[in-house]
Design an enzyme around this catalytic site. Structure first.
Site, short mmCIF file in Angstrom:
data_model
loop_
_atom_site.label_atom_id
_atom_site.label_comp_id
_atom_site.label_asym_id
_atom_site.label_seq_id
_atom_site.Cartn_x
_atom_site.Cartn_y
_atom_site.Cartn_z
N HIS A 128 78.88 35.52 31.92
CA HIS A 128 78.10 34.34 32.32
C HIS A 128 76.61 34.67 32.49
O HIS A 128 75.77 33.77 32.43
CB HIS A 128 78.67 33.74 33.60
CG HIS A 128 78.15 32.38 33.91
ND1 HIS A 128 78.54 31.25 33.21
CD2 HIS A 128 77.24 31.96 34.82
CE1 HIS A 128 77.90 30.20 33.69
NE2 HIS A 128 77.10 30.60 34.68
N TYR A 131 69.17 29.10 36.86
CA TYR A 131 69.28 29.84 35.62
C TYR A 131 67.94 30.39 35.14
O TYR A 131 67.79 30.78 34.00
CB TYR A 131 69.92 28.96 34.53
CG TYR A 131 71.39 28.80 34.78
CD1 TYR A 131 72.29 29.63 34.13
CD2 TYR A 131 71.87 27.87 35.68
CE1 TYR A 131 73.64 29.52 34.38
CE2 TYR A 131 73.23 27.75 35.92
CZ TYR A 131 74.11 28.58 35.27
OH TYR A 131 75.45 28.48 35.51
N HIS A 143 72.58 20.76 31.96
CA HIS A 143 72.61 20.51 33.40
C HIS A 143 72.22 19.07 33.70
O HIS A 143 71.38 18.50 33.02
CB HIS A 143 71.62 21.43 34.13
CG HIS A 143 72.06 22.84 34.16
ND1 HIS A 143 71.20 23.89 33.99
CD2 HIS A 143 73.28 23.40 34.34
CE1 HIS A 143 71.86 25.03 34.07
NE2 HIS A 143 73.13 24.76 34.27
N ARG A 173 78.32 27.86 27.82
CA ARG A 173 79.35 28.39 28.70
C ARG A 173 80.48 28.98 27.84
O ARG A 173 80.63 28.63 26.68
CB ARG A 173 79.93 27.28 29.57
CG ARG A 173 78.93 26.61 30.49
CD ARG A 173 79.53 25.35 31.12
NE ARG A 173 78.60 24.71 32.02
CZ ARG A 173 77.77 23.71 31.66
NH1 ARG A 173 77.78 23.23 30.43
NH2 ARG A 173 76.94 23.19 32.54
N ARG A 181 74.19 33.22 29.95
CA ARG A 181 73.70 31.86 30.18
C ARG A 181 72.42 31.89 31.02
O ARG A 181 71.46 31.18 30.74
CB ARG A 181 74.80 31.04 30.85
CG ARG A 181 74.52 29.58 31.01
CD ARG A 181 75.83 28.84 31.27
NE ARG A 181 75.61 27.55 31.87
CZ ARG A 181 75.20 26.47 31.23
NH1 ARG A 181 74.95 26.53 29.93
NH2 ARG A 181 75.04 25.33 31.86
#
Length: 175
Positions: free
Chosen positions: A134, A169, A160, A22, A137
């Site tokens: 983002h 993702y 996560h 992140r 990611r």
């Protein structure tokens, strides 16, 4: 995008795109958080990134390093290939607590507003005006899934704590 971003930010993009960190995790990284591995010839074979904190910004305290959102956020991420070379080159003269990507003053945390103007230019040059930072990611999660990584392995890599978050993702393939 990597070809168009200023050199001082190439490693930041490489860490986000390969490691899936992140924004706050990347900008909290210090030299001591990287381990560069070399093969018998001295060439970079991998960079291991210890993710143990992330930068958060509050109205009262400004930018400060804090623990990740969950215990799952503390992790080691291995990066290989050309991205590892970019990261190792960027960090070669940094030691200990030096930030990998400091603010203009050399000691504070890099504000996203400082980076984003370079990001916007680089993504336009790459014909990807639609791509927020983002998205790197998501790219990392998708690429890792394409290598055959299990959902649990992707969860660990991205930090996560739930399968549902991890599945958001992964954007291609047959999972």
């Amino acid at each position: 995008i990597v070809d168009s971003i200023p050199t001082k930010y190439k490693a930041l993009v490489a860490i986000a795109a390969s490691g899936g960190q992140r924004w706050g995790e990347v900008t909290a990284l210090r030299a001591k958080d990287l381990t560069v591995e070399r093969d018998d010839t001295g060439a970079v074979s991998a960079v291991r990134v210890d993710v143990t904190r992330g930068v958060v910004k509050t109205k009262d305290t400004g930018r400060l390093a804090a623990e990740p959102k969950s215990e799952a956020g503390i992790r080691k991420v291995a990066i290989f290939g050309g991205d590892a070379v970019i990261i190792a080159e960027h960090a070669k003269d940094l030691i200990g607590d030096e930030l990998l990507f400091p603010a203009a003053d050399g000691v504070g945390f890099l504000p996203q507003t400082t980076f984003v103007r370079h990001w916007y230019k680089a993504r336009l040059a790459a014909d990807r005006a639609d791509m927020p930072f983002h998205a790197l990611r998501h790219y990392a999660g998708t690429r890792y899934a394409q290598t055959g990584a299990t959902t649990k392995e992707i969860m660990v890599r991205l930090g996560h704590s739930s399968e549902k978050a991890s599945m958001r993702y992964q954007h291609s393939g047959n999972r």
